[in-house]
Scaffold this motif. Sequence first.
Motif, PDB file in Angstrom:
ATOM      1  N   ASN A  32      -5.251   2.523   4.558  1.00 54.11           N
ATOM      2  CA  ASN A  32      -4.990   1.192   3.997  1.00 54.11           C
ATOM      3  C   ASN A  32      -6.230   0.636   3.311  1.00 54.11           C
ATOM      4  O   ASN A  32      -6.171   0.082   2.211  1.00 54.11           O
ATOM      5  CB  ASN A  32      -4.531   0.238   5.092  1.00 54.11           C
ATOM      6  CG  ASN A  32      -3.167   0.614   5.636  1.00 54.11           C
ATOM      7  OD1 ASN A  32      -2.362   1.211   4.914  1.00 54.11           O
ATOM      8  ND2 ASN A  32      -2.892   0.294   6.896  1.00 54.11           N
ATOM      9  N   LYS A  86      -6.665   2.427   0.094  1.00 55.57           N
ATOM     10  CA  LYS A  86      -5.762   1.912  -0.939  1.00 55.57           C
ATOM     11  C   LYS A  86      -6.302   0.605  -1.508  1.00 55.57           C
ATOM     12  O   LYS A  86      -6.213   0.354  -2.720  1.00 55.57           O
ATOM     13  CB  LYS A  86      -4.376   1.701  -0.363  1.00 55.57           C
ATOM     14  CG  LYS A  86      -3.654   3.009  -0.040  1.00 55.57           C
ATOM     15  CD  LYS A  86      -2.259   2.733   0.503  1.00 55.57           C
ATOM     16  CE  LYS A  86      -1.520   4.026   0.794  1.00 55.57           C
ATOM     17  NZ  LYS A  86      -0.186   3.793   1.385  1.00 55.57           N
ATOM     18  N   GLN A 146      -8.902   1.524  -3.782  1.00 56.73           N
ATOM     19  CA  GLN A 146      -8.328   2.039  -5.030  1.00 56.73           C
ATOM     20  C   GLN A 146      -7.884   0.888  -5.929  1.00 56.73           C
ATOM     21  O   GLN A 146      -8.131   0.886  -7.135  1.00 56.73           O
ATOM     22  CB  GLN A 146      -7.126   2.943  -4.690  1.00 56.73           C
ATOM     23  CG  GLN A 146      -6.361   3.439  -5.911  1.00 56.73           C
ATOM     24  CD  GLN A 146      -7.179   4.397  -6.739  1.00 56.73           C
ATOM     25  OE1 GLN A 146      -8.101   5.041  -6.221  1.00 56.73           O
ATOM     26  NE2 GLN A 146      -6.913   4.466  -8.024  1.00 56.73           N
TER      27      GLN A 146
END
Length: 1374
Positions: free
Chosen positions: A1179, A1182, A1185
């Motif tokens: 998580n 992400k 990202q």
Amino acid sequence: MLIALLEVLSGQKLPCEQGRHLKRIHWVANIGTALKFLEGRRSVYRGSPIKLVNINSTDIADGRPSIVLGLVWTIILYFQIEELTSNLPQLQPMSSSASSVESVVSSETASPPSKRKVVTKVQGSARKALLKWIQYTAAKQVGIEIKDFGQSWRSGVAFHSVIHAIRPDLVDMDKVRGRSNRENLEEAFTIAEAELGIPRLLDPEDVDVDKPDEKSVMTYVAQFLKYYPDPHHTVTDVQENDKEDRLMLRDLKVWAEQFERDIARAQVAETSLQEKYQSFKHFRVQYDVKRKQIELVTQSLRKDGKLSLDQAMVKQAWDRVSSRLADWHRHLDKSLPAPLGTIGAWLYRAEAALREEVTVQQAHEETANTIHRKLEQHKDLLKNIDGHKKAFHEIHGARSVNGVPVPPDQLEDMAERFNFVVSSSELHLLKMEFLELKYRLLSLLVLAESKLKSWIIKYGRRESVELLLQNYISVIENSKFFEQYEVTYQILKRAAEMYAKANGSVEEVENVMKFMNETSAQWRNLSVEVRSVRSMLEEVIANWDRYSSTVAGLQAWLEDAEKMLNQPEHSKKDFFRHLPHWIQQHTAMNDAGNFLIETCDETISRDLKQQLLLLNGRWRELFMQVKQYARADELDKMKKEYLDGVAHLTAFIDGSNRKFSVPVEVSFLDVKMFVQDLENIKQKLPAMEAQYKMVTRTAQLVTKEVSEEEVKEILGTLTRIKEQLSKVKEYSCALLYECQRLLSPLEELEKQITHFYESLEKVNEIISILDPEAQPTSVLKQKAQDLVAYQENCKKDLSLIERNSQSILQCVASSEVLQHFHQSTFQKKVTQVQLTFQNMVRKVGDWRKNIEANSRLMKKFEESRAELENVIQIANCCLKEKGNPEELLRKHSEFFNQLDQRVLNAFLKACDELTDILPEQEQHNLQEAVRKLHRQWKDLQTEAPYHLIHLKIEIQKSRFLVTVEECKAELARQNKVLSREGNERMIEEHKLFFGDKGPYQLCEKRLQRIEELCQKLPVTDPVRATLESSQRILKDLKFQINSTYVKLTEHSDTWKGYKNRFSELANWISSTETELKKIKESVHDTAKYKQCKASVGEIRKRINKQGENHSWLKSRLAVLTTVCPDVEAKKTEEELCKLSSDFKGLLDLLAEVEKALGTVGDCVQYKEEVKSAIEELINNSKEAQAEAEKILDTESLLQAQQLLLHHQQRTRRLRAKRQDVQQQISQAKQLQTEGGLPSTMQEDLQKLEGTLENMQQTMEKREEQLQVTINKWEQFERDKETVVKYLNQASSALERILNFSSLESLSSELDQTKELSKQAEAMAVQAENLVKNSSEIQLGSRNKQSLQQQAKSIQEQVKKVEVTLEEEYVLNKS
């Protein structure tokens, strides 16, 4: 009249066929001349020839109103409206609206900039030009909107606005808006006629309707153009506009040449294939942006369609750019690695073929041949489309060729181009086939029209007409022109249907259908004219032949006749006795000559007129002298006519009398033929009477010229013939009446005789059967019924024949005119019918006797068969019947005891008797039926005893079951009251009930009876299973009786509680031990960990409770052993000791399972913690990202750098957390190894470790890419800053250069300009690198596009500075 109108309008002289007696062929020729003249003129706007759609010579000659009106409108449109609107381009500068060219130029951001207004002349159709003139001049001045030439003119305001634009003093527009439509229209037409001299072509009633006729309004409004003033247009304006146009065209030429040089430099640049294609796409985008502007400004503005010099130079430069760009594209495709390069080259050729336009030649046949060659080339090119498509799809899927990567943009563009080729190829081939056939058909039509014009002319001498006829035969008939056209049309029709079906464009389909309809209409009229050519040419040749022969013969006879005038009277009389023949020859000569004068050219017509004038003059002079000899030969002719008429009448009378006296047989056919002869005579009588009158008139003329004796003889002959004709008429009418009266009964009699013999034939067919017994009974019965019907028909027919024959004979005997009718054959015919009927009656009687004897045997057989089948059916019903077994047994025993062999024997006897009279085939069928029934009888005899035994067994079984139920009820009662009453009494009752005379003994007896009955059944009979089921029931009952007795004979209830608890504990230990063993087997399965843990916890709770039961058993046993025998106590203690040992073993097993479960729980806990930590890392990854993508989408470099620092801090935290997770995984592995857990646990840990490793690699790769992207962006910004700094310096320097103060500073300014030019070259390279680097920086789409736009903008500014520096350097130097 049409040619005269065109001569007045055009001022040209047109050829015309003239004469007083013109025929249709000359009308068509004159109309064709007018239409050809119209087609030869060119439209003022399109520059192309005028098209006459569906207008041809024959329709005009036939006076078709719609076609004539269409022709008149075409003349008005091109000779009046177009001529008047051709000056409208001069009115355009008065409009305040910008032209389409100006709007296009102003929308472009690329060089050269547009600073001038471009004047665009009004283009399009005359209707559009006229409407624009109205909108720009009249409508805008008064504030009204005019959209068309229909509803917009209904109110009359539009007409007043046009008049106001020409003469403002004539119209008060305020008053116009307050009046009605009719008042406005009436006043407008009146003012235009009175003040402007414009004819009143319209009435208010024509315009004030829902849909005014637009063509009429256009025709009227166009008249106002003659009076429109042009005060604003001056020569200076035109010159200024032309100068601006030339400057703009020169700027476009300079831009195109520079663009070509840029393409050439980019084409030879040493870059990768990807970069080359990106460069090509960049130039292609600029090319597409400029294309519309270039195409617009290179359109011809002249009436002759030619371009100006500047336009031609721009077009040449643009064509070179297009060619160079196409060559570059083709080279890029070829340079791809094989086989993609080959596919690219093929794809380019295929696209060129699909986009290639058809060049229309002057000759349609040449166009068709060109299209055919191209079609074959295209088919040959596109035949490999499937192979190339397959290979390209493989390359497109792999994104590389043999491991060599392909530029993705170029590959996607090729995919789109491939889809275009694949989707368009079939339609393209269909279109090419349609066009080829279309132009082949048009070539045939043009050939027919051209030939028709060469054949429909003023003809020459016979030889020239003969040549025309030979040419017609060669072109039309020998070459089968009509068949060739029809074949071509049918093929074209199919091709058009296929093309229209495949083409999705509604407009294209309408054009195809319109062409087919127009072609059909044109050919329908043209073919009629072509077909009539031969008859016309043959008629001209025939008239030449007739004229030549009659002229030659008449000239020779005239010479002889002129010489004969001086001869004696008898010689002249003998010579001129054939004068009527030469009168006919003279008439024929004049008819042929007049026809040739009308159809031949002027020279030949003049010669023929002169020749006829001379011959007719000689004929008149001669005829006036010899006309009295014209009747010399008439007397002989009249005598001959008289004698021929008399002979013909005499032959008719003699023939009729012979017909009247010929013997006639009394039969329908003979009488009918005789009636036909009489009717022929009757039909000829009026003609004979008319001929008699003609002979009489001829005789009257002859008697004037002959002697009295001949007159008497003629009169006697005529009287005799008249009397004979009267007798023939009278006798034929009477005889015809009698024969017709006789004909109807004879016809009816013939029908009756025919019907009699038809029925007789049917009877003979029935009774002629050699062996009636060979027929099936049903067929034989039907034939007997038919025989009776046919025999009755014969009897009725005979009665009618006898009655009708008597009436016919009486009619013949009583008639006086029918005495020559012979009756003997008729009577013999009737007698033969009577004898035939008697013979038939005798044969039918014999046949019926034979049939009746056979039918008795058949009836006996059917009765016995029905009785047997009934018995068998009842027996089968008994076998299948269900109900009370005792009642069924009584009923069925009675039926089967009465059943014997008598029914079967009677059936077999009847069968034997019937077999003797039946044929072999029927015997076989009968025997099959008998065998079937006999087999059913035997089966019945076999099944009946078994059926009765089944019923007896069922009765015994039901009684047996009732007794068993009584025993079970008693046992249930004893078990129920066992705990409430004393055991001794219950035992006595038990022995009494189940003793020797009790129900149980009765059950055994009934079971023995069932066994005896079952032994009588076959082994395979399923009913035998009843014995086994009954035995089992009795055995179970015996067991229950014994069990109950044991319960009754046991001790008292002292041990009951102990035994129950002992049994309960023993069962629980056994089941729990089994459950724990199962848990032990699956304890290492992590998936079942929670389930196993819950089960073990539940067992731990239950085992504590069962420990209390175990303690109670021990204490209770110690009490019970004191009151029971020693043997029984010892046995009970051993049982309890064994139970205690089992309970201890269960506790040990539970402890072992709990230990193993604890180890697995620790591993599972580590695994869950690791998994949770990894999910948290994922998580966070992400989010990192998303943060990285946000960095790529930031608008400024500074913000991106700040976000990158924050991202790197987050990444370091994630990396530290990853190390913690890695330690947890190591601990879990160690625990798994020590605990001896299965390999699945190790695999799960390895998967988690792999996930962690992949995440780490992804984070490192992403961080590295972000750093590279930010570094490139920083470099881009530094380079950009350098170029922008240079641009600012250059701009300041250029301003100083432009504002130099003295000539002394000019040299230093030139040096500074030269230095800036050198720097501009370096900056141009750096700007180009900026464009290249902007496409390579991997930012978000919006940021990347923004950088590219900045780079391109800077590059364009650098180019502008370069151009400006060059221009200034040149200017300063000069």
